[in-house]
Design a protein around this motif. Structure first.
Motif, PDB file in Angstrom:
ATOM      1  N   VAL A 262     -21.942  -3.226  22.670  1.00 16.41           N
ATOM      2  CA  VAL A 262     -22.014  -3.096  24.122  1.00 16.41           C
ATOM      3  C   VAL A 262     -23.358  -3.650  24.595  1.00 16.41           C
ATOM      4  O   VAL A 262     -24.331  -3.637  23.841  1.00 16.41           O
ATOM      5  N   PRO A 263     -23.436  -4.139  25.822  1.00 19.70           N
ATOM      6  CA  PRO A 263     -24.731  -4.590  26.349  1.00 19.70           C
ATOM      7  C   PRO A 263     -25.628  -3.398  26.650  1.00 19.70           C
ATOM      8  O   PRO A 263     -25.253  -2.523  27.436  1.00 19.70           O
ATOM      9  N   VAL A 264     -26.791  -3.373  26.017  1.00 16.11           N
ATOM     10  CA  VAL A 264     -27.768  -2.306  26.238  1.00 16.11           C
ATOM     11  C   VAL A 264     -29.146  -2.948  26.326  1.00 16.11           C
ATOM     12  O   VAL A 264     -29.521  -3.733  25.447  1.00 16.11           O
ATOM     13  N   SER A 265     -29.878  -2.635  27.357  1.00 14.95           N
ATOM     14  CA  SER A 265     -31.271  -3.076  27.452  1.00 14.95           C
ATOM     15  C   SER A 265     -32.105  -1.903  27.931  1.00 14.95           C
ATOM     16  O   SER A 265     -31.578  -0.865  28.347  1.00 14.95           O
ATOM     17  N   ALA A 266     -33.415  -2.069  27.852  1.00 12.68           N
ATOM     18  CA  ALA A 266     -34.291  -0.967  28.260  1.00 12.68           C
ATOM     19  C   ALA A 266     -35.690  -1.472  28.521  1.00 12.68           C
ATOM     20  O   ALA A 266     -36.127  -2.477  27.947  1.00 12.68           O
ATOM     21  N   VAL A 267     -36.376  -0.757  29.364  1.00 16.80           N
ATOM     22  CA  VAL A 267     -37.813  -0.930  29.576  1.00 16.80           C
ATOM     23  C   VAL A 267     -38.483   0.324  29.041  1.00 16.80           C
ATOM     24  O   VAL A 267     -38.069   1.439  29.365  1.00 16.80           O
ATOM     25  N   ALA A 268     -39.497   0.135  28.204  1.00 19.57           N
ATOM     26  CA  ALA A 268     -40.237   1.276  27.651  1.00 19.57           C
ATOM     27  C   ALA A 268     -41.699   1.154  28.031  1.00 19.57           C
ATOM     28  O   ALA A 268     -42.313   0.091  27.844  1.00 19.57           O
ATOM     29  N   PHE A 286     -23.995   1.205  35.327  1.00 19.49           N
ATOM     30  CA  PHE A 286     -23.669   1.274  33.904  1.00 19.49           C
ATOM     31  C   PHE A 286     -24.893   1.494  33.016  1.00 19.49           C
ATOM     32  O   PHE A 286     -24.751   1.740  31.821  1.00 19.49           O
ATOM     33  N   GLY A 287     -26.077   1.367  33.567  1.00 17.39           N
ATOM     34  CA  GLY A 287     -27.275   1.522  32.759  1.00 17.39           C
ATOM     35  C   GLY A 287     -27.374   2.915  32.156  1.00 17.39           C
ATOM     36  O   GLY A 287     -27.296   3.909  32.861  1.00 17.39           O
ATOM     37  N   GLY A 288     -27.538   2.992  30.829  1.00 19.23           N
ATOM     38  CA  GLY A 288     -27.634   4.283  30.167  1.00 19.23           C
ATOM     39  C   GLY A 288     -26.329   5.044  30.140  1.00 19.23           C
ATOM     40  O   GLY A 288     -26.322   6.278  30.071  1.00 19.23           O
ATOM     41  N   ASN A 289     -25.184   4.329  30.142  1.00 21.38           N
ATOM     42  CA  ASN A 289     -23.901   5.025  30.100  1.00 21.38           C
ATOM     43  C   ASN A 289     -23.677   5.678  28.736  1.00 21.38           C
ATOM     44  O   ASN A 289     -24.351   5.344  27.757  1.00 21.38           O
ATOM     45  N   PRO A 290     -22.766   6.635  28.618  1.00 22.41           N
ATOM     46  CA  PRO A 290     -22.602   7.380  27.366  1.00 22.41           C
ATOM     47  C   PRO A 290     -22.294   6.510  26.156  1.00 22.41           C
ATOM     48  O   PRO A 290     -22.835   6.741  25.070  1.00 22.41           O
ATOM     49  N   LEU A 291     -21.423   5.514  26.316  1.00 23.04           N
ATOM     50  CA  LEU A 291     -21.092   4.652  25.189  1.00 23.04           C
ATOM     51  C   LEU A 291     -22.305   3.850  24.751  1.00 23.04           C
ATOM     52  O   LEU A 291     -22.604   3.737  23.555  1.00 23.04           O
ATOM     53  N   ALA A 292     -23.031   3.308  25.706  1.00 18.10           N
ATOM     54  CA  ALA A 292     -24.234   2.546  25.390  1.00 18.10           C
ATOM     55  C   ALA A 292     -25.270   3.415  24.693  1.00 18.10           C
ATOM     56  O   ALA A 292     -25.904   2.984  23.715  1.00 18.10           O
ATOM     57  N   CYS A 293     -25.458   4.617  25.173  1.00 19.17           N
ATOM     58  CA  CYS A 293     -26.453   5.510  24.580  1.00 19.17           C
ATOM     59  C   CYS A 293     -26.061   5.942  23.168  1.00 19.17           C
ATOM     60  O   CYS A 293     -26.905   6.045  22.281  1.00 19.17           O
ATOM     61  N   ALA A 294     -24.762   6.187  22.953  1.00 19.13           N
ATOM     62  CA  ALA A 294     -24.310   6.585  21.625  1.00 19.13           C
ATOM     63  C   ALA A 294     -24.576   5.483  20.611  1.00 19.13           C
ATOM     64  O   ALA A 294     -25.077   5.740  19.507  1.00 19.13           O
TER      65      ALA A 294
END
Length: 400
Positions: A262-268, A286-294
């Motif tokens: 799945v597409p997942v990106s983040a700023v830390a 969709f940012g931080g959605n359950p599937l992406a986080c899992a």
């Protein structure tokens, strides 16, 4: 010669021609291998531009995705779901930062970083309203939104997409003196790739990144490292910045963070930076959605063991040794770190596109960039034997 199957012709008929893919139609994959619709297998030496660092269908990642699909896939950020806190905490700890802001694509992470840097500049540094500027490098690739292409120096990415967004100063990559001179009282950030991927896996001169870190500290400017391609184990370390002991103020992450699922990106970043955002000022359905986080949490846990960083360093040394032996035998130069390499082919022999087509005929998939340059980025699950095989096929292509 590679044939053009009907599926390729249909794709060209029904889609915009914003890509020029090799005429290979993939139907399944596992580990470092792909299989086309005719049952022919290919060794994947692109890994989805580093989105597939852990290979195709990594069992731990697939299991996490399947388990989450049966429970919950989306809530929007209007509510908190049970996967969110673990993902943000574990990713923040991996980065050594206080906070994480999850998004979807790499370009979204870059846009988020730009917005946060500007807001930090106005609210914390005291830059006059509307005057913030960000220093970037020639040869950069940070995405293809209208803002991002405004500071691209690649005419293919930039031409005919104006008017362009102001607020960026472009300096030569690797030139610390030029970067230092470009910083003024209204500069809020320096945005760099620690290794430039699209440009041909260009590694900056030794001491450049520490110098950038120091000048940003001295001038009260944020150092933003775009580790979307270079991060998460690709170069033999968790982040490419780690090779020189540099910690940026902000990491931009993506690609491998989604495990190729799945597409997942983040700023830390720390709270004194990301904390400038308040409710309603930035977001993503969709940012931080359950599937992406899992999936993303399992990616972080794979990296936390250090296994993939070690594999990239050790196997990368083997890859680069094999490629270096081909300099003068069709290769002009080899660059990179870990399992990431940019190769300049003698332009008198063939273009990068021609080299990739001939490699595909021999069962190895790679991608060209900028004329006679090709990039190699196998999944970090690749074996010694597979590396040797790919190098041997490249040698045969060059000899032919």
């Amino acid at each position: 010669m590679l044939q053009t199957p009907a599926a390729v012709r249909n794709a060209e008929r029904w889609t915009a021609h914003n890509y020029h893919p090799l005429p290979v139609v993939i139907s399944s994959a596992e580990g470092a291998w792909l299989t086309d619709v005719d049952g022919r297998r290919y060794l994947d030496f692109l890994a989805g531009y580093s989105a597939l660092n852990f290979g195709h269908l990594h069992p731990q990642l697939i299991a996490a995705a399947h388990a989450q699909l049966d429970r919950l896939t989306l809530t929007s950020r209007a509510f908190i779901h049970d996967q969110f806190a673990d993902f943000c905490r574990e990713l923040a700890e991996l980065c050594g930062k206080d906070m994480v802001l999850p998004m979807n694509t790499g370009a979204e992470a870059v846009e988020t970083g730009i917005k946060v840097a500007r807001k930090w500049g106005y609210q914390v540094k005291g830059v006059p309203a509307g005057q913030a500027n960000i220093v970037v490098a020639e040869g950069n690739f940070h995405g293809r939104t209208t803002t991002i292409v405004s500071f691209s120096t690649d005419e293919d990415a930039r031409a005919d997409f104006g008017p362009y967004t102001p607020g960026f100063t472009v300096v030569p990559y690797g030139d610390l003196a030029a970067l230092t001179a470009a910083i003024d009282e209204n500069t809020v950030a320096v945005l760099l790739e620690p290794i430039q991927g699209e440009q041909g896996v260009v590694v900056p001169p030794e001491g450049y990144l520490p110098g950038v870190r120091q000048v940003c500290t001295d001038r009260n400017v944020l150092f933003i490292a775009d580790e979307i391609q270079s991060g998460l184990g690709r170069t033999g370390a968790t982040f490419a910045c780690d090779h020189e002991g540099v910690t940026p103020d902000m990491y931009l992450l993506g690609k491998a963070l989604g495990g190729g699922i799945v597409p997942v990106s983040a700023v830390a970043a720390n709270a004194d930076v990301l904390g400038v955002l308040k409710p309603g000022q930035h977001g993503s359905t969709f940012g931080g959605n359950p599937l992406a986080c899992a999936v993303g949490t399992e990616v972080v846990r794979l990296l936390a063991t250090g296994e993939f960083q070690r594999r990239s360093a050790e196997l990368g040394a083997r890859l680069h040794a094999g490629l270096t032996d081909l300099i003068g035998k069709g290769l002009v130069a080899v660059r990179g770190r870990g399992l990431w390499a940019g190769l300049d082919i003698d332009p008198a022999l063939m273009t990068g596109r021609e080299a990739c087509e001939r490699l595909a005929e021999r069962g190895v998939l790679a991608k060209d960039t900028h004329g006679s340059t090709i990039r190699l980025a196998p999944p970090l699950v690749v074996t010694e034997e597979e590396i040797d095989h790919a190098v041997a096929q490249l040698a045969a292509v060059l000899a032919s």
